[in-house]
Design a protein around this motif. Structure first.
Motif, short mmCIF file in Angstrom:
data_model
loop_
_atom_site.label_atom_id
_atom_site.label_comp_id
_atom_site.label_asym_id
_atom_site.label_seq_id
_atom_site.Cartn_x
_atom_site.Cartn_y
_atom_site.Cartn_z
N LYS A 210 -87.14 -21.22 10.39
CA LYS A 210 -85.78 -21.29 9.87
C LYS A 210 -85.32 -20.01 9.18
O LYS A 210 -84.19 -19.92 8.72
CB LYS A 210 -85.65 -22.47 8.89
CG LYS A 210 -85.97 -23.83 9.51
CD LYS A 210 -85.07 -24.13 10.69
CE LYS A 210 -85.39 -25.46 11.34
NZ LYS A 210 -84.55 -25.73 12.52
N GLY A 211 -86.22 -19.04 9.10
CA GLY A 211 -85.88 -17.77 8.47
C GLY A 211 -85.66 -17.89 6.97
O GLY A 211 -84.85 -17.17 6.39
N ARG A 212 -86.39 -18.76 6.31
CA ARG A 212 -86.24 -18.99 4.88
C ARG A 212 -87.55 -18.71 4.15
O ARG A 212 -88.62 -18.96 4.67
CB ARG A 212 -85.83 -20.44 4.61
CG ARG A 212 -84.50 -20.86 5.22
CD ARG A 212 -84.27 -22.36 5.00
NE ARG A 212 -84.32 -22.71 3.58
CZ ARG A 212 -84.49 -23.95 3.11
NH1 ARG A 212 -84.63 -24.96 3.96
NH2 ARG A 212 -84.51 -24.17 1.81
N HIS A 213 -87.40 -18.16 2.92
CA HIS A 213 -88.56 -17.97 2.02
C HIS A 213 -89.72 -17.27 2.74
O HIS A 213 -90.86 -17.74 2.71
CB HIS A 213 -89.01 -19.30 1.44
CG HIS A 213 -87.90 -20.18 0.95
ND1 HIS A 213 -87.04 -19.78 -0.05
CD2 HIS A 213 -87.48 -21.42 1.35
CE1 HIS A 213 -86.15 -20.75 -0.27
NE2 HIS A 213 -86.39 -21.74 0.57
N ILE A 214 -89.40 -16.18 3.39
CA ILE A 214 -90.37 -15.52 4.26
C ILE A 214 -91.59 -15.02 3.49
O ILE A 214 -92.73 -15.16 3.94
CB ILE A 214 -89.70 -14.35 5.02
CG1 ILE A 214 -88.46 -14.85 5.79
CG2 ILE A 214 -90.68 -13.70 5.98
CD1 ILE A 214 -88.75 -15.94 6.78
N ALA A 215 -91.34 -14.40 2.35
CA ALA A 215 -92.46 -13.85 1.57
C ALA A 215 -93.43 -14.95 1.17
O ALA A 215 -94.66 -14.82 1.31
CB ALA A 215 -91.94 -13.12 0.33
N LEU A 216 -92.88 -16.05 0.66
CA LEU A 216 -93.74 -17.17 0.26
C LEU A 216 -94.45 -17.77 1.46
O LEU A 216 -95.66 -18.07 1.40
CB LEU A 216 -92.88 -18.23 -0.43
CG LEU A 216 -93.58 -19.50 -0.90
CD1 LEU A 216 -93.00 -19.99 -2.22
CD2 LEU A 216 -93.47 -20.62 0.15
N ALA A 217 -93.73 -17.93 2.57
CA ALA A 217 -94.31 -18.58 3.74
C ALA A 217 -95.47 -17.78 4.32
O ALA A 217 -96.52 -18.34 4.65
CB ALA A 217 -93.23 -18.79 4.81
N LYS A 218 -95.29 -16.46 4.44
CA LYS A 218 -96.35 -15.65 5.04
C LYS A 218 -97.61 -15.64 4.19
O LYS A 218 -98.73 -15.74 4.70
CB LYS A 218 -95.85 -14.23 5.28
CG LYS A 218 -94.88 -14.12 6.45
CD LYS A 218 -94.59 -12.66 6.79
CE LYS A 218 -93.78 -12.55 8.06
NZ LYS A 218 -93.52 -11.15 8.43
N ARG A 219 -97.43 -15.49 2.89
CA ARG A 219 -98.61 -15.49 2.01
C ARG A 219 -99.28 -16.86 1.98
O ARG A 219 -100.51 -16.97 1.97
CB ARG A 219 -98.21 -15.04 0.62
CG ARG A 219 -97.99 -13.54 0.51
CD ARG A 219 -97.31 -13.17 -0.80
NE ARG A 219 -97.24 -11.71 -0.95
CZ ARG A 219 -96.35 -10.95 -0.35
NH1 ARG A 219 -95.45 -11.49 0.46
NH2 ARG A 219 -96.35 -9.64 -0.53
#
Length: 525
Positions: A210-219
């Motif tokens: 969904k292209g949201r909270h990318i930094a949090l999601a990847k980590r």
């Protein structure tokens, strides 16, 4: 159709246990992952890790509260629906549960408040200590509960006292270090870690899609993939240990899981698929892998694994020995109060008392086991065989999912290290749709463990049919309906709160650390 109090009591406990275990694995795994994330935050002082810990902590809190609510009822059921069980083994079974409440649950419950409300009131290291206390308390709770359950599977460190007509502890260290309990503990908590890892992986994958909270999601995906891979590998290894212990302590369960109707030459083959037929006592369309079962079950190439038919014949011998113990016990109980038990009578009971439970299997067919016919002994012996078909396939579903989790975590571990996750949208969708699978595996595992122990509530000691309370079937049926309605309502509320928290996402306390991280946003479909 006549309602059977034993089957209804079993159904009620099974339903409440399965509902409760929807929440336990996620609590076990998320508590450790929260502690790992906050440890990284304290070590690096990077705000994104604090944001991650707080976000996943909200989901942990929702799950924790509902898990506690559903778990409390289960302990009351021992006194309500299983009163004779509680009387018969309360001295042994109650001790681990009491220690769990005093040592583990209060530790967990006390520090969970500090976790949620102490972020701005405690030092970083102080709050980290509270987070690790929550994680340790959660896992200690599982330890003591599984010590109690492990004793039911392998009742060591205890003996029957004919003066009190109860099982009593003779060696608490044997109960504590019961190999079955220890294997169940590490296997169960590892399964919980996998559950949490798949949950975090799937939710993070949804954010990327969904292209949201990318930094949090990847980590979060990096933590979940590495933690989940180690956990998934350990589940398989520790599951192998459980299978090996079943060869020693629960031979009938292992034979039923493998649909092994007759003892095979060592090393036995593993049946991959087939259609077990309990009436004809054979497995149709079976596909075998030579040697594998023998190597897993005995860790040798020359030790046989007994089949169902041979174990039934052994059960007949044990039933007859149990009748001898039952007869000696009745003679002891008929003595006038205060009279010394004759030495020969005491020795007869001591030599045969460990098989008393097998005589109680005859209660289904005859009031006094001493009056049982050979036909009734044969029927009771076949009662020691659990349902083969459901055990056979439930076990294979569990094992198949276990290997799938290794593959899933391994793929995401590599892609996370290569920073190429956003290029494989189909894999992200696989992660999203995999979220329910660990729960299916975990519930399957408990089904195998508990259904495979039937007809025993305590393996070889007390039949399930002898452990129930003297309640009306209608009363139990009404409580089943009530529990299902209440628990389903709680489950729907929990799912609604979890979905709402996931849709909302983390609080925007900190921005992503660098433009490079947010430049790889995956366009939403």
């Amino acid at each position: 159709m006549e309602l059977d109090i034993v089957d209804l009591s079993r159904l009620q406990f099974a339903l409440t246990a399965l509902y409760h275990f929807l929440f336990v694995p996620l609590t076990l795994g998320l508590s450790i992952m929260l502690a790992i994330m906050e440890t990284v935050y304290v070590m690096t002082d990077r705000p994104i890790w604090r944001q991650m810990t707080k976000f996943w902590g909200v989901l942990f809190g929702i799950n924790f509260v509902v898990g506690v609510a559903t778990g409390i009822v289960m302990e009351f059921q021992f006194g309500m629906n299983w009163s004779y069980y509680s009387h018969y083994v309360g001295d042994i079974f109650g001790a681990p549960l009491a220690i769990e409440g005093l040592m583990a649950f209060f530790l967990e419950a006390t520090f969970v408040g500090l976790f949620f409300f102490g972020w701005d009131k405690m030092s970083k290291r102080g709050h980290l200590t509270a987070t690790w206390a929550v994680a340790i308390g959660s896992n200690l709770s599982a330890l003591w509960i599984l010590i109690a359950n492990g004793w039911m599977q392998n009742p060591v460190g205890s003996a029957f006292n004919f003066d009190t007509m109860r099982m009593e502890v003779t060696d608490f260290s044997a109960v504590l270090f019961n190999p079955v309990a220890q294997a169940k503990f590490v296997h169960t908590v590892s399964a919980g870690y996998v559950t949490a890892a798949v949950f975090v992986l799937g939710v993070s994958a949804w954010y990327l899609l969904k292209g949201r909270h990318i930094a949090l999601a990847k980590r979060s995906m990096a933590v979940a993939a590495s933690f989940g891979l180690a956990s998934a590998l350990s589940v398989v290894v520790l599951g192998d240990e459980s299978g090996y212990l079943s060869t020693e302590h629960q031979k009938m369960k292992l034979a039923a899981i493998e649909a092994m109707w007759h003892t095979e030459p060592a090393p036995a083959a593993f049946t991959v698929v087939g259609i077990p037929d309990q009436e004809d006592r054979e497995t149709h369309y079976a596909v075998h892998i030579p040697w594998v079962m023998g190597l897993i079950g005995t860790r040798s190439i020359n030790t046989e694994i007994p089949g169902i038919e041979e174990l039934v014949e052994l059960a007949k011998v044990r039933i007859r020995q149990g009748i001898t113990a039952f007869d000696a016990l009745q003679q002891i109980r008929s003595l006038p109060p205060g009279e010394t038990v004759p030495g020969n009578l005491r020795k007869t009971f001591e030599d045969n008392g460990h098989e008393l439970g097998y005589a109680l299997l005859l209660k289904r067919y005859v009031e006094d086991p001493r009056n049982a016919s050979e036909d009734e002994i044969t029927k009771a012996a076949w009662d020691t065989v659990p349902g083969v078909m459901p055990l056979f396939w439930t076990f294979r579903i569990m094992v198949g999912l276990g290997f799938f989790f290794i593959l899933l975590m391994g793929v995401f571990f590599v892609l996370s290290a290569q920073h190429t996750l956003e290029k494989r949208r189909w894999l992200l969708w696989v992660a999203v749709f995999s979220i329910p699978l660990p729960w299916i595996a975990a519930e399957s595992g408990w089904f195998v463990a508990e259904f495979g122990r039937q007809p025993w509530i305590i393996e070889g000691v007390l039949p399930t049919a002898a452990a129930v309370s003297d309640l009306g079937a209608g009363t139990v049926l009404m409580t089943i309906i009530g529990f299902v309605l209440i628990y389903t309502t709680l489950f729907i509320i929990e799912m609604g709160l979890m979905v709402a928290a996931i849709r909302k996402g983390p609080d925007p306390e900190e921005e992503p650390e660098s433009p490079a991280i947010s430049s790889h946003v995956v366009p939403a479909e």
